[in-house]
Design a protein around this motif. Structure first.
Motif, PDB file in Angstrom:
ATOM      1  N   ALA A 190       0.822  -1.211   0.000  1.00 25.72           N
ATOM      2  CA  ALA A 190       0.000   0.000   0.000  1.00 25.72           C
ATOM      3  C   ALA A 190       0.857   1.263   0.000  1.00 25.72           C
ATOM      4  CB  ALA A 190      -0.922   0.004   1.216  1.00 25.72           C
ATOM      5  N   ALA A 191       2.091   1.166   0.490  1.00 24.01           N
ATOM      6  CA  ALA A 191       2.966   2.339   0.593  1.00 24.01           C
ATOM      7  C   ALA A 191       3.755   2.612  -0.688  1.00 24.01           C
ATOM      8  CB  ALA A 191       3.936   2.154   1.753  1.00 24.01           C
ATOM      9  N   GLN A 192       3.533   1.848  -1.742  1.00 26.06           N
ATOM     10  CA  GLN A 192       4.300   2.031  -2.974  1.00 26.06           C
ATOM     11  C   GLN A 192       4.048   3.399  -3.608  1.00 26.06           C
ATOM     12  OE1 GLN A 192       6.686  -0.319  -4.391  1.00 26.06           O
ATOM     13  NE2 GLN A 192       6.382  -0.803  -2.216  1.00 26.06           N
ATOM     14  N   THR A 193       5.124   4.049  -4.053  1.00 22.84           N
ATOM     15  CA  THR A 193       4.991   5.346  -4.715  1.00 22.84           C
ATOM     16  C   THR A 193       4.341   5.195  -6.086  1.00 22.84           C
ATOM     17  OG1 THR A 193       7.243   5.141  -5.607  1.00 22.84           O
ATOM     18  CG2 THR A 193       6.967   6.304  -3.506  1.00 22.84           C
ATOM     19  N   ARG A 194       4.481   4.043  -6.707  1.00 19.05           N
ATOM     20  CA  ARG A 194       3.747   3.722  -7.927  1.00 19.05           C
ATOM     21  C   ARG A 194       2.782   2.599  -7.563  1.00 19.05           C
ATOM     22  NH1 ARG A 194       4.482   3.954 -13.759  1.00 19.05           N
ATOM     23  NH2 ARG A 194       3.035   2.480 -14.691  1.00 19.05           N
ATOM     24  N   PRO A 195       1.489   2.869  -7.507  1.00 18.21           N
ATOM     25  CA  PRO A 195       0.541   1.857  -7.031  1.00 18.21           C
ATOM     26  C   PRO A 195       0.523   0.619  -7.928  1.00 18.21           C
ATOM     27  CG  PRO A 195      -0.476   4.034  -7.073  1.00 18.21           C
ATOM     28  CD  PRO A 195       0.829   4.152  -7.803  1.00 18.21           C
ATOM     29  N   ALA A 196       0.225  -0.502  -7.317  1.00 18.99           N
ATOM     30  CA  ALA A 196       0.011  -1.734  -8.077  1.00 18.99           C
ATOM     31  C   ALA A 196      -1.251  -1.599  -8.910  1.00 18.99           C
ATOM     32  CB  ALA A 196      -0.119  -2.915  -7.114  1.00 18.99           C
ATOM     33  N   ALA A 197      -1.345  -2.391  -9.968  1.00 18.46           N
ATOM     34  CA  ALA A 197      -2.568  -2.408 -10.774  1.00 18.46           C
ATOM     35  C   ALA A 197      -3.671  -3.167 -10.050  1.00 18.46           C
ATOM     36  CB  ALA A 197      -2.292  -3.051 -12.129  1.00 18.46           C
ATOM     37  N   GLN A 198      -3.280  -4.191  -9.308  1.00 18.94           N
ATOM     38  CA  GLN A 198      -4.203  -4.942  -8.474  1.00 18.94           C
ATOM     39  C   GLN A 198      -3.383  -5.785  -7.504  1.00 18.94           C
ATOM     40  OE1 GLN A 198      -6.354  -8.385 -10.163  1.00 18.94           O
ATOM     41  NE2 GLN A 198      -5.227  -8.031 -12.074  1.00 18.94           N
ATOM     42  N   VAL A 199      -4.020  -6.264  -6.456  1.00 13.56           N
ATOM     43  CA  VAL A 199      -3.356  -7.105  -5.470  1.00 13.56           C
ATOM     44  C   VAL A 199      -4.163  -8.382  -5.293  1.00 13.56           C
ATOM     45  CG1 VAL A 199      -2.647  -7.334  -3.058  1.00 13.56           C
ATOM     46  CG2 VAL A 199      -2.315  -5.159  -4.253  1.00 13.56           C
ATOM     47  N   VAL A 200      -3.488  -9.510  -5.447  1.00 12.12           N
ATOM     48  CA  VAL A 200      -4.107 -10.814  -5.250  1.00 12.12           C
ATOM     49  C   VAL A 200      -3.380 -11.502  -4.097  1.00 12.12           C
ATOM     50  CG1 VAL A 200      -4.639 -13.063  -6.251  1.00 12.12           C
ATOM     51  CG2 VAL A 200      -4.650 -11.015  -7.704  1.00 12.12           C
ATOM     52  N   VAL A 201      -4.117 -11.861  -3.043  1.00  9.05           N
ATOM     53  CA  VAL A 201      -3.548 -12.595  -1.914  1.00  9.05           C
ATOM     54  C   VAL A 201      -4.110 -14.011  -1.941  1.00  9.05           C
ATOM     55  CG1 VAL A 201      -3.399 -12.775   0.591  1.00  9.05           C
ATOM     56  CG2 VAL A 201      -3.279 -10.528  -0.504  1.00  9.05           C
ATOM     57  N   VAL A 202      -3.210 -14.984  -1.925  1.00  3.95           N
ATOM     58  CA  VAL A 202      -3.623 -16.388  -1.911  1.00  3.95           C
ATOM     59  C   VAL A 202      -3.358 -16.952  -0.522  1.00  3.95           C
ATOM     60  CG1 VAL A 202      -3.298 -18.674  -2.908  1.00  3.95           C
ATOM     61  CG2 VAL A 202      -3.122 -16.642  -4.362  1.00  3.95           C
ATOM     62  N   ASP A 203      -4.431 -17.337   0.175  1.00  2.24           N
ATOM     63  CA  ASP A 203      -4.315 -17.981   1.484  1.00  2.24           C
ATOM     64  C   ASP A 203      -4.194 -19.478   1.243  1.00  2.24           C
ATOM     65  OD1 ASP A 203      -4.372 -18.696   4.132  1.00  2.24           O
ATOM     66  OD2 ASP A 203      -6.539 -18.547   4.301  1.00  2.24           O
ATOM     67  N   ASP A 204      -3.010 -20.015   1.498  1.00  2.00           N
ATOM     68  CA  ASP A 204      -2.706 -21.410   1.173  1.00  2.00           C
ATOM     69  C   ASP A 204      -3.056 -22.341   2.332  1.00  2.00           C
ATOM     70  OD1 ASP A 204      -1.691 -23.398  -0.606  1.00  2.00           O
ATOM     71  OD2 ASP A 204       0.215 -23.403   0.482  1.00  2.00           O
ATOM     72  N   GLY A 205      -4.337 -22.403   2.633  1.00  2.00           N
ATOM     73  CA  GLY A 205      -4.818 -23.357   3.626  1.00  2.00           C
ATOM     74  C   GLY A 205      -4.550 -22.991   5.066  1.00  2.00           C
ATOM     75  N   SER A 206      -4.577 -21.712   5.404  1.00  2.00           N
ATOM     76  CA  SER A 206      -4.345 -21.314   6.798  1.00  2.00           C
ATOM     77  C   SER A 206      -5.398 -21.921   7.718  1.00  2.00           C
ATOM     78  CB  SER A 206      -4.386 -19.787   6.942  1.00  2.00           C
ATOM     79  OG  SER A 206      -3.301 -19.196   6.276  1.00  2.00           O
ATOM     80  N   ALA A 207      -4.937 -22.344   8.902  1.00  2.00           N
ATOM     81  CA  ALA A 207      -5.850 -22.930   9.896  1.00  2.00           C
ATOM     82  C   ALA A 207      -6.182 -21.936  10.998  1.00  2.00           C
ATOM     83  CB  ALA A 207      -5.218 -24.187  10.497  1.00  2.00           C
ATOM     84  N   ASP A 208      -5.714 -20.693  10.856  1.00  2.00           N
ATOM     85  CA  ASP A 208      -5.993 -19.675  11.860  1.00  2.00           C
ATOM     86  C   ASP A 208      -6.819 -18.550  11.223  1.00  2.00           C
ATOM     87  OD1 ASP A 208      -4.184 -18.398  10.246  1.00  2.00           O
ATOM     88  OD2 ASP A 208      -2.621 -18.192  11.761  1.00  2.00           O
ATOM     89  N   ASP A 209      -6.694 -17.341  11.733  1.00  2.00           N
ATOM     90  CA  ASP A 209      -7.503 -16.225  11.233  1.00  2.00           C
ATOM     91  C   ASP A 209      -6.763 -15.364  10.204  1.00  2.00           C
ATOM     92  OD1 ASP A 209      -5.665 -15.081  12.912  1.00  2.00           O
ATOM     93  OD2 ASP A 209      -7.102 -13.816  13.979  1.00  2.00           O
ATOM     94  N   THR A 210      -5.788 -15.946   9.512  1.00  2.00           N
ATOM     95  CA  THR A 210      -5.017 -15.179   8.534  1.00  2.00           C
ATOM     96  C   THR A 210      -5.923 -14.593   7.450  1.00  2.00           C
ATOM     97  OG1 THR A 210      -2.999 -16.472   8.901  1.00  2.00           O
ATOM     98  CG2 THR A 210      -3.172 -15.280   6.828  1.00  2.00           C
TER      99      THR A 210
END
Length: 199
Positions: free
Chosen positions: A16-36
């Protein structure tokens, strides 16, 4: 990411702090067993970023499958930047990378330096300066650039076949070897990406 709610939020803060913003952000939760996943969804709501954000949840399948899933979900993006949950980008990371790709359209990938912190040993800077031009032979002489400090052209990623989900370790090394056969690499000097060991 898997089971790292606090680490991934810090990683996302660096996006989020990038001076040139990303075009989009994709987060992949790889089977977390907690509240990630819950923590990521909450972070997305609170930030209200000016670009699309996506949270994908999947059964645990390892880093290769997670990176491939994220890349496949990136749509028409021409560049792909992978950020592991224990790493942090400096604020100008994306700006430097985009500028480098724009100046040389033959590049298939670009890397920056990486600073290893938080381990048993003193902090250590890993320089990517040697990874310039045709780097296949160089990759056989030591560790590859850090994936979180590397941006690749989406077309080259697809041509190389992405990360091999059958590999349990060194999947980044394998991918970069295949990618290096497709064209030259670029080096982006400046502030390093932070790799937080034992995060």
């Amino acid at each position: 990411m898997c089971n790292r709610p606090h680490a991934v939020q810090a990683a996302l803060d660096s996006v989020a702090a990038q001076t040139r913003p990303a075009a989009q952000v994709v987060v992949v939760d790889d089977g977390s067993a907690d509240d990630t996943a819950v923590a990521v969804a909450s972070w997305f709501r609170e930030q209200q970023l000016p670009y699309p954000t996506h949270l994908i949840r999947q059964p645990n399948a390892g880093p290769s499958a997670a990176r491939n899933r994220g890349a496949d979900s990136a749509g028409r993006c021409s560049l792909l930047a992978f950020l592991d949950s224990d790493d942090l980008w400096p604020p100008d990371f994306l700006a430097r990378m985009v500028r480098l790709f724009a100046t040389d359209r033959s590049l298939v990938a670009c890397s920056a330096d990486a600073l290893n912190t938080g381990g048993a040993q003193p902090d250590k800077l890993g320089s990517a300066r040697a990874f310039t031009g045709l780097i296949t032979a160089r990759l056989f002489c030591g560790e590859p650039p850090l994936p979180s400090a590397t941006v690749v052209r989406a077309a080259a990623y697809r041509q190389a076949g992405g990360f091999d989900p059958e590999l349990l370790f060194a999947e980044d090394y394998d991918f970069m070897l295949r990618l290096s056969l497709l064209g030259p690499w670029g080096y982006a000097p400046g502030a390093p990406v932070t790799r937080r060991l034992n995060c």
